[in-house]
Design a protein around this motif. Structure first.
Motif, PDB file in Angstrom:
ATOM      1  N   VAL A 326       0.831  -1.201   0.000  1.00  0.00           N
ATOM      2  CA  VAL A 326       0.000   0.000   0.000  1.00  0.00           C
ATOM      3  C   VAL A 326       0.869   1.256   0.000  1.00  0.00           C
ATOM      4  O   VAL A 326       0.525   2.263  -0.639  1.00  0.00           O
ATOM      5  CB  VAL A 326      -0.952  -0.007   1.208  1.00  0.00           C
ATOM      6  N   SER A 327       2.006   1.221   0.705  1.00  0.00           N
ATOM      7  CA  SER A 327       2.901   2.383   0.737  1.00  0.00           C
ATOM      8  C   SER A 327       3.461   2.687  -0.644  1.00  0.00           C
ATOM      9  O   SER A 327       3.648   3.852  -1.012  1.00  0.00           O
ATOM     10  CB  SER A 327       4.048   2.146   1.729  1.00  0.00           C
ATOM     11  N   LEU A 328       3.742   1.642  -1.419  1.00  0.00           N
ATOM     12  CA  LEU A 328       4.196   1.857  -2.796  1.00  0.00           C
ATOM     13  C   LEU A 328       3.047   2.332  -3.676  1.00  0.00           C
ATOM     14  O   LEU A 328       3.222   3.186  -4.550  1.00  0.00           O
ATOM     15  CB  LEU A 328       4.794   0.566  -3.348  1.00  0.00           C
ATOM     16  N   ALA A 329       1.831   1.811  -3.412  1.00  0.00           N
ATOM     17  CA  ALA A 329       0.683   2.177  -4.242  1.00  0.00           C
ATOM     18  C   ALA A 329       0.311   3.638  -4.064  1.00  0.00           C
ATOM     19  O   ALA A 329      -0.114   4.300  -5.028  1.00  0.00           O
ATOM     20  CB  ALA A 329      -0.507   1.275  -3.907  1.00  0.00           C
ATOM     21  N   ILE A 330       0.458   4.178  -2.845  1.00  0.00           N
ATOM     22  CA  ILE A 330       0.019   5.560  -2.615  1.00  0.00           C
ATOM     23  C   ILE A 330       0.931   6.554  -3.324  1.00  0.00           C
ATOM     24  O   ILE A 330       0.580   7.733  -3.456  1.00  0.00           O
ATOM     25  CB  ILE A 330      -0.047   5.846  -1.097  1.00  0.00           C
ATOM     26  N   ALA A 331       2.090   6.085  -3.801  1.00  0.00           N
ATOM     27  CA  ALA A 331       2.951   6.976  -4.591  1.00  0.00           C
ATOM     28  C   ALA A 331       2.321   7.299  -5.947  1.00  0.00           C
ATOM     29  O   ALA A 331       2.633   8.341  -6.550  1.00  0.00           O
ATOM     30  CB  ALA A 331       4.326   6.343  -4.786  1.00  0.00           C
ATOM     31  N   LEU A 332       1.439   6.423  -6.437  1.00  0.00           N
ATOM     32  CA  LEU A 332       0.878   6.624  -7.779  1.00  0.00           C
ATOM     33  C   LEU A 332       0.002   7.878  -7.879  1.00  0.00           C
ATOM     34  O   LEU A 332       0.193   8.685  -8.802  1.00  0.00           O
ATOM     35  CB  LEU A 332       0.097   5.378  -8.204  1.00  0.00           C
TER      36      LEU A 332
END
Length: 544
Positions: A326-332
């Motif tokens: 999720v932490s990587l996804a919120i960068a999008l």
């Protein structure tokens, strides 16, 4: 939704003169200015904490200040900047302009708006009482030395009475923020003019609405955790005792609030960038709908990333992996905004005014801060860098390099609206370049030191890091000097700056970007001119 504004608007009301006006006002513009003045004062004090903090780090052995003073400055700096500066300033801007942007006369609950503000000075006194007591020599009271995250068991066992005051002040600031957030939600949902449907709601109001939703879910958790810690400290409960919930429970509760708080700080400045950049690019915001959707996506995903602050605590690897995803996804969605800002400028006619310079600087700093954050979202990298200055450099690039830059862009953009006067553009450019150079030197030095393994939160450090620490301090001094220029420019221009004669001070009508807050300002200037003409005519008739 409300119909077109009727009756007397805020501009038509007779306002009291002098101090009584500011103490009793419920007008959204007056309260917005009070927020801005308060937030500026708190930010300057928090910045002074940072200057003293960096001065103490000039030498590896804490010769300037002792370790205890370092810990106290570290704690008060973080608490002041997060809770008394950044959020109040963003909410002050929103209180001033959002009703105008949505075609409303005022906030939905003007007295609640005033109450929310007046809780903040009390919170300020409580949260910084230890510094005042220390300066006055009051025995038994010192600023908290627990760090701004207030981790148990230190925060549970520390005998310092001021820590209880800090917790009460923190709770009070949370109540203030909750009142403001609820007011913004009702105002934007229910007080919009008929012409302002959801498809025509401006981007800044969208971000304020999303931020308010985050506040309503995040701040009650902080309030509950603070109450439990107060009970542990004073009534012998064991919520955070090692044999009961323990420090890990505090971290879960604190960061469940704490990481949405990052987006509470970041989303309004993102809205400001999305609002201001098109004005000086001569075109509409590129991909408006995608910027709105990315804002809403951040609002949802923000509650699924808190445990990336806890990768090093030994929690279950499967849980860590889900939080990493999720932490990587919120960068999008953040990347969507960044590319849309760049695309807006790419296809436009850019005018590098003071507000636009700070917008461009904010984007550049956010790219650096965002990319370094993506690395920290990866568990193996975070295990290496979590306790180092790499993290400090990362979040300062975001919170100072992007958030504060966007707030400065707004302060220059709306300065004629707030004061009826123009600022000195030369001083504004000097402020930008000093601040930009200072940010790059200070926070890049922190990133480099962190990659070399320099621990954060320490008053002393190995001698091989002396050069990078001194560079970071030099950058901090440049930032501080830049803010002194900004303050001078604001104070002098507010008193003696050129009086605004036309509401279109930024030539926005040419590109069709003369938005509602400027239209209201234009009507106000026209009324003032009409009153002046009528007064002059009456004086001529009397003389005749």
């Amino acid at each position: 939704m409300a119909g077109p504004p009727t009756g007397r608007t805020a501009d038509d009301r007779e306002k009291l003169r002098g101090a009584l006006r500011w103490v009793t006002t419920v007008d959204h513009e007056d309260i917005g200015l009070l927020y801005l003045v308060f937030g500026t004062a708190a930010g300057l004090l928090g910045g002074l904490d940072a200057m003293l903090l960096r001065t103490g780090l000039l030498t590896p052995s804490a010769d300037v200040w002792g370790p205890e003073t370092y810990n106290e400055l570290f704690s008060t700096h973080g608490l002041t900047m997060l809770f008394l500066f950044a959020t109040p300033v963003a909410f002050g801007l929103a209180s001033y302009v959002v009703p105008s942007l949505i075609g409303a006369d005022d906030m939905a609950f003007p007295r609640v708006n005033a109450t929310a503000f007046w809780l903040l000075p009390a919170a300020f006194v409580l949260m910084r009482a230890g510094i005042f007591a220390d300066l006055l020599g009051v025995p038994g009271m010192n600023p908290p030395a627990t760090g701004w995250t207030l981790y148990p068991p230190l925060s549970r066992r520390a005998p310092n009475v001021d820590l209880d005051l800090v917790l009460l002040g923190l709770h009070l600031s949370g109540v203030s923020t909750l009142l403001s957030a609820g007011n913004f939600v009702v105002t934007i949902v229910a007080e919009r003019a008929d012409a302002v449907g959801w498809h025509r709601l401006d981007i800044f109001s969208w971000t304020v609405l999303t931020t308010s939703g985050l506040v309503l879910f995040a701040f009650p958790v902080l309030g509950s955790a603070v109450v439990m810690l107060l009970l542990d400290r004073n009534l012998g409960t064991t919520f955070f005792a090692v044999e009961a919930g323990g420090p890990l429970l505090w971290q879960h509760l604190f960061w469940f609030f704490g990481h949405p708080e990052v987006y509470i700080l970041v989303l309004p400045p993102m809205g400001l960038l999305s609002h201001i950049i098109p004005k000086f690019a001569g075109r509409e915001l590129f991909g408006f709908q995608f910027v709105v959707y990315s804002t809403l996506a951040i609002g949802v995903l923000a509650f699924g990333v808190w445990a990336h602050h806890m990768f090093t605590t030994g929690i279950d690897p499967r849980i860590r992996a889900s939080f990493m995803a999720v932490s990587l996804a919120i960068a999008l969605p953040s990347a969507v905004k960044t590319f849309n800002w760049i695309a807006t400028m790419w296809g436009g006619t850019v005018r590098l005014t003071a507000p636009m310079l700070f917008c461009v600087g904010a984007i550049a700093n956010f790219v650096v801060g965002g990319v370094t954050g993506v690395f920290l979202a990866s568990i193996p990298v975070d295990l290496l860098y979590h306790g180092t200055y790499y993290v400090v450099g990362h979040f300062h690039f975001v919170l100072v390099g992007m958030v504060v830059f966007a707030l400065f862009a707004a302060s220059y953009y709306w300065f004629p609206l707030f004061t009826g006067r123009l600022f000195d553009p030369g001083l504004a450019r000097a402020h930008f370049w000093l601040t930009t150079i200072g940010v790059v030197i200070a926070f890049l030095a922190m990133l480099v030191a962190g990659m070399g393994g320099l621990p954060r939160r320490m008053a002393t450090y190995p001698t091989q890091f002396a050069t990078t620490q001194q560079l970071a301090t030099l950058g901090a001094y440049l930032i501080g000097f830049g803010q002194a220029l900004w303050l001078w420019n604001v104070l002098v221009s507010w008193r003696t700056g050129q009086i605004v004669e036309t509401a279109d001070v930024w030539n926005l009508k040419e590109s069709g970007a003369f938005t509602r807050e400027w239209q209201r300002f234009e009507r106000r200037l026209e009324r003032i001119e009409s009153r002046d003409d009528a007064a002059a005519t009456a004086a001529d008739d009397e003389r005749a």
